[in-house]
Design an enzyme around this catalytic site. Structure first.
Site, PDB file in Angstrom:
ATOM      1  N   THR A 134       0.821  -1.212   0.000  1.00 35.64           N
ATOM      2  CA  THR A 134       0.000   0.000   0.000  1.00 35.64           C
ATOM      3  C   THR A 134       0.855   1.263   0.000  1.00 35.64           C
ATOM      4  O   THR A 134       1.989   1.255   0.485  1.00 35.64           O
ATOM      5  CB  THR A 134      -0.899  -0.005   1.258  1.00 35.64           C
ATOM      6  OG1 THR A 134      -1.545   1.261   1.367  1.00 35.64           O
ATOM      7  CG2 THR A 134      -0.100  -0.242   2.534  1.00 35.64           C
ATOM      8  N   GLU A 136       0.287   3.609   1.944  1.00 39.10           N
ATOM      9  CA  GLU A 136       0.276   4.147   3.314  1.00 39.10           C
ATOM     10  C   GLU A 136       1.616   3.965   4.026  1.00 39.10           C
ATOM     11  O   GLU A 136       1.876   4.632   5.026  1.00 39.10           O
ATOM     12  CB  GLU A 136      -0.851   3.502   4.143  1.00 39.10           C
ATOM     13  CG  GLU A 136      -2.198   3.739   3.528  1.00 39.10           C
ATOM     14  CD  GLU A 136      -3.371   3.564   4.476  1.00 39.10           C
ATOM     15  OE1 GLU A 136      -3.158   3.371   5.683  1.00 39.10           O
ATOM     16  OE2 GLU A 136      -4.507   3.613   3.994  1.00 39.10           O
ATOM     17  N   TYR A 159      -1.910  -0.454  10.977  1.00 43.45           N
ATOM     18  CA  TYR A 159      -2.050  -1.105   9.677  1.00 43.45           C
ATOM     19  C   TYR A 159      -0.841  -0.798   8.790  1.00 43.45           C
ATOM     20  O   TYR A 159      -0.184  -1.716   8.274  1.00 43.45           O
ATOM     21  CB  TYR A 159      -3.344  -0.654   8.972  1.00 43.45           C
ATOM     22  CG  TYR A 159      -3.355  -0.970   7.493  1.00 43.45           C
ATOM     23  CD1 TYR A 159      -3.406  -2.289   7.043  1.00 43.45           C
ATOM     24  CD2 TYR A 159      -3.292   0.047   6.529  1.00 43.45           C
ATOM     25  CE1 TYR A 159      -3.392  -2.583   5.675  1.00 43.45           C
ATOM     26  CE2 TYR A 159      -3.280  -0.238   5.171  1.00 43.45           C
ATOM     27  CZ  TYR A 159      -3.334  -1.560   4.744  1.00 43.45           C
ATOM     28  OH  TYR A 159      -3.311  -1.848   3.404  1.00 43.45           O
ATOM     29  N   LYS A 163       2.144  -3.283   7.326  1.00 46.92           N
ATOM     30  CA  LYS A 163       2.423  -3.475   5.892  1.00 46.92           C
ATOM     31  C   LYS A 163       3.880  -3.084   5.591  1.00 46.92           C
ATOM     32  O   LYS A 163       4.562  -3.747   4.813  1.00 46.92           O
ATOM     33  CB  LYS A 163       1.465  -2.641   5.035  1.00 46.92           C
ATOM     34  CG  LYS A 163       0.028  -3.111   5.036  1.00 46.92           C
ATOM     35  CD  LYS A 163      -0.186  -4.489   4.430  1.00 46.92           C
ATOM     36  CE  LYS A 163       0.048  -4.546   2.940  1.00 46.92           C
ATOM     37  NZ  LYS A 163      -0.330  -5.879   2.372  1.00 46.92           N
TER      38      LYS A 163
END
Ligand code: NAD
Ligand code: DAU
Length: 354
Positions: A134, A136, A159, A163
């Site tokens: 991602t 993010e 989260y 990741k």
């Protein structure tokens, strides 16, 4: 039946994974596609019902954190490639319950990497481990700038930190064991089969049911939206043409402030539902902001575009319209996935507006 390759796709009963599985099953009848998913709240076999009887498709219910189970599946199917999407994926859930994110996203990815390393035993000819990640992981942008593949990692939620850890592990296995890997980091996806805890399907469902639209903070956070089938197309290109050890950023060149996106959604929903213009906007309710809410994500996708020739195919307003139509004509799917445990989650997450 014999196949040229056997590909393991993890998380194929989830949102993006179901589109990737569908694309690969259709495009590559010479590949055997094994979809591995342990069917958490976010995984639903209805998402891939249309391909379940294809001769080049198989489903395995398994947990990516269980090394014994995963290794046994490598031995059984003799995977040549892995496309790893299985994860806990919702930021709000990572704030209320972080440890499952660490377990699934960090330990789960490490388990798959280690099973691949042990099974392939340094004979990496024709093998590939593709890790789907991602944007993010890069943190949060101010008004200017875009995330590049070289942007330093700065994850800010449980989260995104989980990741980021998984990305580091993938690169570490490449560096240490020469495991053939490729990675991609993508912006916000939207489209059919997205679990309605995420902004767009949640708000489509709430508008349909005349429920409040809980906008976090002032609604000024910015996201870069990409239609999910375009993401699946990018994954296909990177899986087949990406350079080993490389990372590719994927995005839609399509930044929206949440509030503007929501107003466009309300406008289209009023039209489609035959409601008076402006009526869905009345449902907008500003609620307490998400803790640590990242302000802006935006991807520079030049590398994947120039090196691999991928670019998004769909204009956003058209993609949004297709997406709304899908949810409106799949109300049974929406009702099924929002029944039961989802109701409890909703009441807890949106205590003020529920
Ligand atoms: P999702 O939550 O819809 O699906 C995740 C799937 O993983 C589910 O089917 C679930 O059952 C499965 N899963 C979870 N834990 C598992 C376990 N322990 N063992 C086996 N299967 C397990 O997620 P999504 O939105 O489709 O995201 C897929 C991947 O893409 C994730 O890795 C996510 O980080 C990444 N990603 C998502 C977006 C987005 O906008 N949704 C954007 C960029 C990257
Ligand atoms: O950028 C890629 C990421 O996009 C993926 O890695 C994640 O798996 C995916 O969930 C998504 O994360 P976001 O946090 O950006 O998506 P979400 O749909 O949860 O929220 C989008 C924006 O809308 C965000 O700024 C928070 C806001 N929001 C969200 C919800 C659920 C609200 O204002 N109200 C809400 O009820």
């Amino acid at each position: 039946m014999t196949f040229d390759k056997t590909i393991l796709i993890t998380g194929g009963a989830g949102f993006i994974g179901s589109h990737v599985v569908r694309r690969f099953v259709h495009q590559y009848p010479n590949y055997k596609i094994v979809n591995l998913d342990n069917l958490t709240y976010a995984g639903n076999l209805e998402n891939i019902k249309d391909i379940e009887l294809y001769p080049n498709y198989a489903f395995e219910r398994a947990d990516i954190t269980d090394l014994e189970q995963i290794y046994a599946l490598f031995e059984q199917h003799k995977f040549d490639g892995v496309i790893h999407l299985a994860a806990e994926s919702h930021v709000d859930r990572s704030i209320s319950d972080p440890l499952i994110f660490i377990k699934t996203n960090v330990l789960g990815t490490a388990t798959l990497l280690d099973a691949a390393r042990r099974f392939w035993k340094d004979d990496y000819e024709g093998k590939l481990f593709y890790h789907v990640s991602t944007d993010e992981v890069y943190g949060s942008l101010g008004d200017e700038g875009l995330f590049l593949e070289t942007t330093p990692y700065d994850p800010r939620s449980p989260y995104s930190a989980s990741k980021a850890s998984s990305d580091h592990l993938v690169r570490a296995y490449h560096h240490t064991y020469k495991l053939p890997v490729v990675l991609s980091n993508c912006s916000n996806n939207y489209g059919p089969y997205q679990f309605p805890e995420k902004l767009l399907p949640l708000f489509i469902n709430n508008i349909r049911n005349n429920k409040a639209l809980p906008v976090y903070g002032e609604g000024i956070n910015v996201r870069d939206w990409l239609y999910v089938e375009d993401h699946a197309g990018a994954i296909d290109s990177i899986f087949h043409k990406g350079k080993l050890g490389e990372t590719y950023n994927i995005g839609g060149h399509n930044e929206w402030r949440n509030i503007d996106l929501i107003k466009e959604l309300c406008r289209q929903m009023d039209e489609k539902l035959g409601r008076e213009a402006g009526s869905s906007e009345q449902l907008i309710t500003f609620v307490k902001d998400r803790a640590g809410h990242d302000m802006r994500y935006a991807i520079d996708a030049t590398k994947v575009q120039e090196e691999l020739g991928w670019k998004p195919s769909l204009q956003f307003k058209e993609g949004l319209s297709k997406t709304i139509d899908w949810y409106l004509s799949n109300q049974e799917w929406l009702d099924n996935v929002t029944s039961g445990a989802y109701q409890k989650y909703y009441e807890k997450q949106y205590a003020v507006t529920a």
